[in-house]
Design a protein around this motif. Structure first.
Motif, PDB file in Angstrom:
ATOM      1  N   ARG A  77     -11.567   6.100  15.770  1.00 15.03           N
ATOM      2  CA  ARG A  77     -11.452   7.088  16.841  1.00 15.03           C
ATOM      3  C   ARG A  77     -11.551   8.517  16.306  1.00 15.03           C
ATOM      4  O   ARG A  77     -12.061   9.407  16.975  1.00 15.03           O
ATOM      5  CB  ARG A  77     -10.138   6.884  17.598  1.00 15.03           C
ATOM      6  CG  ARG A  77     -10.150   5.675  18.522  1.00 15.03           C
ATOM      7  CD  ARG A  77      -8.891   5.578  19.352  1.00 15.03           C
ATOM      8  NE  ARG A  77      -7.765   5.090  18.612  1.00 15.03           N
ATOM      9  CZ  ARG A  77      -7.438   3.800  18.455  1.00 15.03           C
ATOM     10  NH1 ARG A  77      -8.190   2.880  19.011  1.00 15.03           N
ATOM     11  NH2 ARG A  77      -6.375   3.440  17.775  1.00 15.03           N
ATOM     12  N   ALA A 311      -7.815   4.439  24.539  1.00 13.15           N
ATOM     13  CA  ALA A 311      -9.015   4.445  25.378  1.00 13.15           C
ATOM     14  C   ALA A 311      -8.740   5.179  26.688  1.00 13.15           C
ATOM     15  O   ALA A 311      -9.602   5.909  27.205  1.00 13.15           O
ATOM     16  CB  ALA A 311      -9.479   3.015  25.647  1.00 13.15           C
ATOM     17  N   LEU A 312      -7.540   5.006  27.239  1.00 16.08           N
ATOM     18  CA  LEU A 312      -7.181   5.725  28.459  1.00 16.08           C
ATOM     19  C   LEU A 312      -7.126   7.229  28.196  1.00 16.08           C
ATOM     20  O   LEU A 312      -7.581   8.035  29.013  1.00 16.08           O
ATOM     21  CB  LEU A 312      -5.837   5.227  28.981  1.00 16.08           C
ATOM     22  CG  LEU A 312      -5.850   3.827  29.607  1.00 16.08           C
ATOM     23  CD1 LEU A 312      -4.425   3.349  29.871  1.00 16.08           C
ATOM     24  CD2 LEU A 312      -6.653   3.821  30.899  1.00 16.08           C
ATOM     25  N   HIS A 314      -8.831   8.816  25.915  1.00 15.87           N
ATOM     26  CA  HIS A 314     -10.218   9.263  25.748  1.00 15.87           C
ATOM     27  C   HIS A 314     -10.918   9.387  27.102  1.00 15.87           C
ATOM     28  O   HIS A 314     -11.667  10.337  27.346  1.00 15.87           O
ATOM     29  CB  HIS A 314     -10.982   8.279  24.860  1.00 15.87           C
ATOM     30  CG  HIS A 314     -10.650   8.403  23.413  1.00 15.87           C
ATOM     31  ND1 HIS A 314     -11.582   8.227  22.426  1.00 15.87           N
ATOM     32  CD2 HIS A 314      -9.497   8.690  22.775  1.00 15.87           C
ATOM     33  CE1 HIS A 314     -11.008   8.399  21.229  1.00 15.87           C
ATOM     34  NE2 HIS A 314      -9.736   8.672  21.442  1.00 15.87           N
ATOM     35  N   GLY A 315     -10.670   8.409  27.990  1.00 17.78           N
ATOM     36  CA  GLY A 315     -11.260   8.487  29.317  1.00 17.78           C
ATOM     37  C   GLY A 315     -10.773   9.709  30.075  1.00 17.78           C
ATOM     38  O   GLY A 315     -11.540  10.369  30.785  1.00 17.78           O
ATOM     39  N   GLY A 316      -9.492  10.019  29.900  1.00 22.16           N
ATOM     40  CA  GLY A 316      -8.944  11.217  30.525  1.00 22.16           C
ATOM     41  C   GLY A 316      -9.593  12.476  29.985  1.00 22.16           C
ATOM     42  O   GLY A 316      -9.950  13.392  30.742  1.00 22.16           O
ATOM     43  N   ALA A 318     -12.584  12.786  28.671  1.00 22.29           N
ATOM     44  CA  ALA A 318     -13.976  12.870  29.114  1.00 22.29           C
ATOM     45  C   ALA A 318     -14.075  13.408  30.533  1.00 22.29           C
ATOM     46  O   ALA A 318     -15.041  14.081  30.883  1.00 22.29           O
ATOM     47  CB  ALA A 318     -14.640  11.501  29.016  1.00 22.29           C
ATOM     48  N   ASN A 319     -13.045  13.129  31.359  1.00 21.78           N
ATOM     49  CA  ASN A 319     -13.085  13.528  32.764  1.00 21.78           C
ATOM     50  C   ASN A 319     -12.129  14.669  33.090  1.00 21.78           C
ATOM     51  O   ASN A 319     -11.923  14.987  34.265  1.00 21.78           O
ATOM     52  CB  ASN A 319     -12.750  12.308  33.640  1.00 21.78           C
ATOM     53  CG  ASN A 319     -13.824  11.239  33.580  1.00 21.78           C
ATOM     54  OD1 ASN A 319     -14.849  11.343  34.229  1.00 21.78           O
ATOM     55  ND2 ASN A 319     -13.584  10.216  32.769  1.00 21.78           N
TER      56      ASN A 319
END
Length: 401
Positions: A77, A311-312, A314-316, A318-319
């Motif tokens: 990561r 991963a959550l 990272h998703g946060g 990105a958005n």
């Protein structure tokens, strides 16, 4: 040929060697160097694949199918370098390789001993792919003084001695405990930890000192004097609000500069930390929030689902939203417990083993379907969603696994 950085820990476990290694790898990349990170674990399991998540956290699976320590997830990561099966080894794997060679007669009848046969096997592992990168970062699990770690420390001593001068350095993480009664940070545990290293022929070039309180300059000077390291190589490491602040924090503390100085790389390329500054901007200035329920069997230990949690995050990033993940014990959803999922924007059901808690996972899948809540089933979680659909949509009330 790669330069080697060996990362060890002392005083107590769980100091964050994996994060420090990953952050250092990211900082070296920011200066234009190529890196690879490795983990050497002293336990006798061949790999963590058969270990309970309560014992050792999650099993991180590499692209080539190896079941490895969760620290390899941190390495990926932070650096973007895909881990391989040659980046993780345990004492169990080392001894298994040695015994297989002995059974095949490769040692020509010699008496098999820890030195040189086990240590040679460790050194052979360390040398894999040494021509591929500029820096090889090798983290040793556990703490100095653990009896099971001694073959690894001895192998490092030999490996460093056999390489050209200046090709290998040692970075040691320790704890500076704070005594509230006297209002003091105590350096003695760090001194004893370094003394333990020195007793087996190793001396740290860089000391990273974990502390919950600011380390006064006089204490850093004292540590440098008694541990025989340069004052600017005593690096403070404080608690952070997020692990993704670690590269910037370690850079401010001078870790990458101390490491490059130890290798006599001067002048060094200037670091480009814009990527990490952007990461922190996205975390600090989120524009929304989502609440996710992670329904699992091992929720008492968050490390059991480390990759999902990250991963959550990272998703946060990105958005540009802040993600709050709540860990929901699947057993509590059995019967009439599905109401515990009210108010969540999404549900994740990760993997697991055995029958315990599976009815709660099926209840979570049913709740998500009926309430039209986004649902992600991973491994066992996907299988439970299939069972739920079979029972309630395909008229197969006895469907199971």
């Amino acid at each position: 040929m790669a330069r080697y950085i060996f990362i060890t820990g002392g005083v107590v476990s769980s100091l964050g060697k994996g994060l420090a290694s990953a952050a250092l790898g990211a900082l070296l990349q920011a200066r234009g160097f190529t890196v690879r990170l490795r983990k050497l674990d002293p336990y006798l399991n061949v790999d963590p694949g058969t270990m309970s998540p309560f014992e050792h956290g999650e099993v991180f699976v590499t692209d080539d199918g190896a079941e490895t320590d969760l620290d390899l997830g941190h390495y990926e990561r932070f650096t973007g370098v895909a881990a391989r099966r040659t980046d993780s080894v345990s004492s169990g794997r080392i001894y298994s390789n040695v015994l297989e060679k002995e059974r095949r007669g490769e040692y020509l009848g010699k008496t098999i001993q820890v030195i040189p046969h086990v240590t040679n096997e460790i050194k052979d592992f360390l040398a894999i792919g040494e021509d591929e990168v500029d820096f090889m970062l090798c983290e040793i699990g556990g703490t100095v003084g653990d009896i099971e770690g001694l073959p690894f420390f001895e192998a490092i001593r030999q490996f460093t001695h056999e390489r050209p001068r200046g090709q290998c350095i040692l970075m040691h993480l320790t704890l500076l405990p704070y005594l509230a009664a006297s209002g003091e940070l105590k350096t003695k545990p760090t001194q004893h930890s370094v003394k333990e290293l020195q007793s087996i022929g190793l001396a740290p070039d860089v000391l990273v000192c974990r502390s919950e309180h600011p380390i006064p300059e006089k204490e850093r000077a004292k540590i440098a004097l008694f541990c025989n390291v340069r004052p600017d190589a005593v690096i403070p490491a404080y608690d952070l609000k997020t692990i993704y602040e670690a590269p910037l924090a370690y850079h401010r503390a001078g870790l990458d500069r101390a490491v490059l100085d130890a290798f006599r790389i001067s002048p060094a390329p200037r670091p480009d930390l814009s990527k990490w500054e952007d990461v922190m901007d996205r975390l600090d200035n989120a524009e929304g929030r989502v609440n996710i329920a992670v329904v699992g069997k091992y929720t008492q230990l968050e490390d059991a689902y480390k990759s999902i949690a990250e991963a959550l995050t990272h998703g946060g990033m990105a958005n540009r939203v802040r993600v709050r993940a709540d860990w929901v014990d699947s057993e509590k959803l059995e019967g009439e417990g599905a109401h515990l999922l009210d108010g969540y924007h999404g549900i994740i059901v990760p993997g697991g083993f055995g029958e315990r808690g599976t009815e709660g996972m099926i209840a979570a899948a049913k709740y998500a379907r009926e309430k039209d809540v986004p649902y992600l089933g991973i491994c066992l979680g996907m299988q439970m969603a299939v069972i739920e659909a079979a029972r309630n949509l395909a008229d197969m009330p006895d469907a199971g696994s």
